[in-house]
Motif scaffolding. Structure first.
Motif, PDB file in Angstrom:
ATOM      1  N   GLY A   1       0.837  -0.890  -0.209  1.00  0.00           N
ATOM      2  CA  GLY A   1       0.193  -0.125   0.008  1.00  0.00           C
ATOM      3  C   GLY A   1       0.909   1.644   0.111  1.00  0.00           C
ATOM      4  N   ARG A   2       1.975   1.112   0.615  1.00  0.00           N
ATOM      5  CA  ARG A   2       2.865   2.517  -0.066  1.00  0.00           C
ATOM      6  C   ARG A   2       3.813   2.358  -1.009  1.00  0.00           C
ATOM      7  N   GLU A   3       4.418   3.276  -2.117  1.00  0.00           N
ATOM      8  CA  GLU A   3       4.982   3.415  -3.057  1.00  0.00           C
ATOM      9  C   GLU A   3       6.321   3.914  -1.999  1.00  0.00           C
ATOM     10  N   VAL A   4       7.224   2.819  -3.045  1.00  0.00           N
ATOM     11  CA  VAL A   4       8.265   2.670  -2.817  1.00  0.00           C
ATOM     12  C   VAL A   4       9.726   2.882  -4.045  1.00  0.00           C
ATOM     13  N   GLU A   5      10.678   3.525  -3.894  1.00  0.00           N
ATOM     14  CA  GLU A   5      11.762   4.115  -4.792  1.00  0.00           C
ATOM     15  C   GLU A   5      12.644   3.375  -4.675  1.00  0.00           C
ATOM     16  N   LEU A   6      12.738   2.426  -5.807  1.00  0.00           N
ATOM     17  CA  LEU A   6      14.610   2.164  -5.206  1.00  0.00           C
ATOM     18  C   LEU A   6      15.503   2.293  -6.383  1.00  0.00           C
ATOM     19  N   ASN A   7      16.667   2.455  -5.144  1.00  0.00           N
ATOM     20  CA  ASN A   7      17.706   3.310  -6.059  1.00  0.00           C
ATOM     21  C   ASN A   7      18.899   2.323  -6.460  1.00  0.00           C
ATOM     22  N   LEU A   8      18.773   1.617  -7.527  1.00  0.00           N
ATOM     23  CA  LEU A   8      19.810   0.598  -7.977  1.00  0.00           C
ATOM     24  C   LEU A   8      20.892   1.079  -8.663  1.00  0.00           C
ATOM     25  N   SER A   9      21.808   0.869  -7.996  1.00  0.00           N
ATOM     26  CA  SER A   9      23.301   1.019  -8.190  1.00  0.00           C
ATOM     27  C   SER A   9      24.230  -0.700  -8.306  1.00  0.00           C
ATOM     28  N   SER A  10      25.975  -0.446  -8.842  1.00  0.00           N
ATOM     29  CA  SER A  10      26.366  -1.667  -9.090  1.00  0.00           C
ATOM     30  C   SER A  10      27.488  -1.639  -8.366  1.00  0.00           C
ATOM     31  N   ALA A  11      28.489  -2.332  -7.571  1.00  0.00           N
ATOM     32  CA  ALA A  11      29.565  -2.071  -6.962  1.00  0.00           C
ATOM     33  C   ALA A  11      30.736  -2.821  -7.818  1.00  0.00           C
ATOM     34  N   ASP A  12      30.445  -2.947  -8.925  1.00  0.00           N
ATOM     35  CA  ASP A  12      31.215  -3.770 -10.114  1.00  0.00           C
ATOM     36  C   ASP A  12      31.074  -3.872 -11.211  1.00  0.00           C
ATOM     37  N   VAL A  13      30.557  -4.397 -11.938  1.00  0.00           N
ATOM     38  CA  VAL A  13      29.779  -5.022 -13.558  1.00  0.00           C
ATOM     39  C   VAL A  13      28.748  -4.678 -13.796  1.00  0.00           C
ATOM     40  N   ILE A  14      27.819  -4.395 -14.782  1.00  0.00           N
ATOM     41  CA  ILE A  14      26.407  -4.545 -15.258  1.00  0.00           C
ATOM     42  C   ILE A  14      25.626  -5.549 -14.565  1.00  0.00           C
ATOM     43  N   HIS A  15      24.619  -5.328 -13.999  1.00  0.00           N
ATOM     44  CA  HIS A  15      23.449  -6.218 -13.312  1.00  0.00           C
ATOM     45  C   HIS A  15      22.063  -5.750 -13.808  1.00  0.00           C
ATOM     46  N   SER A  16      20.840  -6.325 -13.420  1.00  0.00           N
ATOM     47  CA  SER A  16      20.095  -6.559 -13.842  1.00  0.00           C
ATOM     48  C   SER A  16      18.894  -6.617 -12.612  1.00  0.00           C
ATOM     49  N   VAL A  17      17.833  -6.131 -11.720  1.00  0.00           N
ATOM     50  CA  VAL A  17      17.151  -6.880 -11.500  1.00  0.00           C
ATOM     51  C   VAL A  17      15.891  -6.335 -12.003  1.00  0.00           C
ATOM     52  N   TRP A  18      15.333  -7.760 -11.477  1.00  0.00           N
ATOM     53  CA  TRP A  18      13.508  -7.908 -11.992  1.00  0.00           C
ATOM     54  C   TRP A  18      13.333  -8.452 -11.022  1.00  0.00           C
ATOM     55  N   VAL A  19      12.253  -8.357 -10.874  1.00  0.00           N
ATOM     56  CA  VAL A  19      10.850  -8.697  -9.822  1.00  0.00           C
ATOM     57  C   VAL A  19       9.568  -8.953 -10.591  1.00  0.00           C
ATOM     58  N   PRO A  20       9.475  -9.852 -11.375  1.00  0.00           N
ATOM     59  CA  PRO A  20       8.025 -10.282 -12.859  1.00  0.00           C
ATOM     60  C   PRO A  20       7.107  -9.862 -11.885  1.00  0.00           C
ATOM     61  N   ASN A  21       6.494 -10.683 -11.201  1.00  0.00           N
ATOM     62  CA  ASN A  21       6.065  -9.706 -10.086  1.00  0.00           C
ATOM     63  C   ASN A  21       5.342  -8.587  -9.763  1.00  0.00           C
ATOM     64  N   LEU A  22       5.860  -7.246  -9.559  1.00  0.00           N
ATOM     65  CA  LEU A  22       6.230  -6.414  -9.513  1.00  0.00           C
ATOM     66  C   LEU A  22       6.318  -5.225  -9.994  1.00  0.00           C
ATOM     67  N   HIS A  23       7.294  -5.525 -11.622  1.00  0.00           N
ATOM     68  CA  HIS A  23       7.164  -4.792 -12.558  1.00  0.00           C
ATOM     69  C   HIS A  23       8.226  -5.265 -13.234  1.00  0.00           C
ATOM     70  N   GLY A  24       8.362  -3.889 -14.513  1.00  0.00           N
ATOM     71  CA  GLY A  24      10.372  -4.883 -15.119  1.00  0.00           C
ATOM     72  C   GLY A  24      11.131  -4.409 -14.497  1.00  0.00           C
ATOM     73  N   LYS A  25      12.644  -4.919 -15.483  1.00  0.00           N
ATOM     74  CA  LYS A  25      13.411  -5.354 -15.345  1.00  0.00           C
ATOM     75  C   LYS A  25      13.981  -3.707 -15.242  1.00  0.00           C
ATOM     76  N   LEU A  26      15.152  -3.420 -14.652  1.00  0.00           N
ATOM     77  CA  LEU A  26      16.170  -2.687 -14.951  1.00  0.00           C
ATOM     78  C   LEU A  26      17.450  -2.566 -14.828  1.00  0.00           C
ATOM     79  N   ASP A  27      18.695  -2.003 -15.443  1.00  0.00           N
ATOM     80  CA  ASP A  27      19.670  -2.230 -14.829  1.00  0.00           C
ATOM     81  C   ASP A  27      20.374  -1.711 -14.446  1.00  0.00           C
ATOM     82  N   MET A  28      21.486  -2.321 -13.714  1.00  0.00           N
ATOM     83  CA  MET A  28      21.715  -1.117 -12.658  1.00  0.00           C
ATOM     84  C   MET A  28      23.837  -1.496 -13.120  1.00  0.00           C
TER      85      MET A  28
END
Length: 322
Positions: free
Chosen positions: A140-167
């Protein structure tokens, strides 16, 4: 075996990693777009096959009509241009809606991708609100995910919540989402990032606000003092073996950020970013021989460095951190 194939296909339409089982408004919009494109293209395919059948089987008079200039312009130009333009407009509208904020003060959550695990921090909720390989969110509360990487390119995906986005190293990408019902989901890295890319998952726990606040309070609190002699010995082994040089445990002198935070490791469902169920035996096995379980990760093996009783004491103390 052939009879099982439809059942296997249907099995992909359920579960904790299904983009069509929406747990929030953003995933719902993506699922609606999927249905429109899938069923729309299916209808166009059937219509095309129908015309093909008519061109082969219909009487000559019908085939002559289908070959007329008017029919070709209508079916071959006007129809596809109209349909594709409508689908493009609808797709762009959904894409724009996915980026629209739902509130002015979303809960910020930092997710840092590392080879091969996830660091999760809640900067709005205090310095100690940090965990690893587990994302807890209030419904019930909006969340802002701040996505970053400490080494190489990653990509996060939670299919039931949103699309994928690169880190991407050196920058922060932001994604807003809102969960509307409780449950436990699964997230995954979807950008090849090294040998253990496939074993880089995380749990997503969607909780009622009161339950989420209680979880955050436990995360921020220092771990309790060991209550048994075995746990006291386990804590000593943690320091003697140098585990605190990489791992943090709140309420102790160990506060490193190189490896996952272990302050409440006993409460997590999995170990090693989803590689193992979190049990006492698996925890001891992971400490003893992590390269046998997940080759290429940064965890050194302790099978030769620790005697059996010390290894079990260490695992037992960590398992008690809930």
């Amino acid at each position: 075996m052939r009879r099982l194939l439809p059942l296997l296909a249907l099995a992909g339409c359920a579960g904790a990693q299904n983009p069509l089982d929406a747990y929030g408004i953003q995933a719902g919009r993506i699922a609606s777009l999927t249905h429109v494109l899938f069923w729309g293209s299916g209808a166009i395919f059937l219509l095309t096959m129908g015309f093909l059948a008519l061109a082969i089987l219909a009487p000559p008079r019908w085939r002559a009509a289908m070959g007329s200039r008017r029919f070709l312009l209508a079916a071959g130009v006007a129809f596809p241009v109209t349909v594709l333009t409508a689908l493009l407009g609808y797709s762009l509208g959904v894409s724009r809606a996915l980026t629209e904020p739902l509130s002015e003060a979303p809960l910020r959550v930092e997710i840092i991708g590392r080879q091969y695990w996830w660091e999760v921090r809640y900067p709005d909720l205090g310095e100690g609100a940090v965990t690893a390989n587990a994302l807890h969110l209030p419904v019930g509360r909006e969340v802002e995910l701040n996505l970053s990487s400490a080494d190489v390119i990653h990509s996060v995906w939670v299919p039931n919540l949103h699309g994928k986005l690169d880190m991407i190293p050196g920058r922060v990408n932001r994604q807003r989402l809102r969960a509307d019902r409780v449950g436990t989901l699964r997230g995954q890295c979807t950008e090849f990032c090294g040998t253990q890319h496939a074993l880089m998952a995380f749990d997503v726990v969607l909780q009622e606000p009161a339950e989420f606040e209680a979880w955050i309070a436990r995360q921020r609190a220092p771990v309790p003092a060991p209550e048994t002699e075995e746990h006291r010995r386990g804590m000593e082994v943690f320091g003697e073996a140098g585990c605190g040089a990489c791992h943090a445990v709140r309420g102790t002198p160990w506060a490193a950020r190189i490896a996952p935070d272990l302050s409440r490791v006993g409460s997590r469902d999995t170990l090693a970013a989803g590689a193992l169920p979190n049990t006492l035996g698996n925890l001891a096995g992971w400490i003893a021989a992590p390269q046998d379980i997940k080759p290429g990760n940064a965890m050194p093996a302790y099978a030769r460095a620790l005697e059996g009783p010390d290894l079990l004491a260490l695992a037992s103390w960590l398992e008690s951190l809930r």
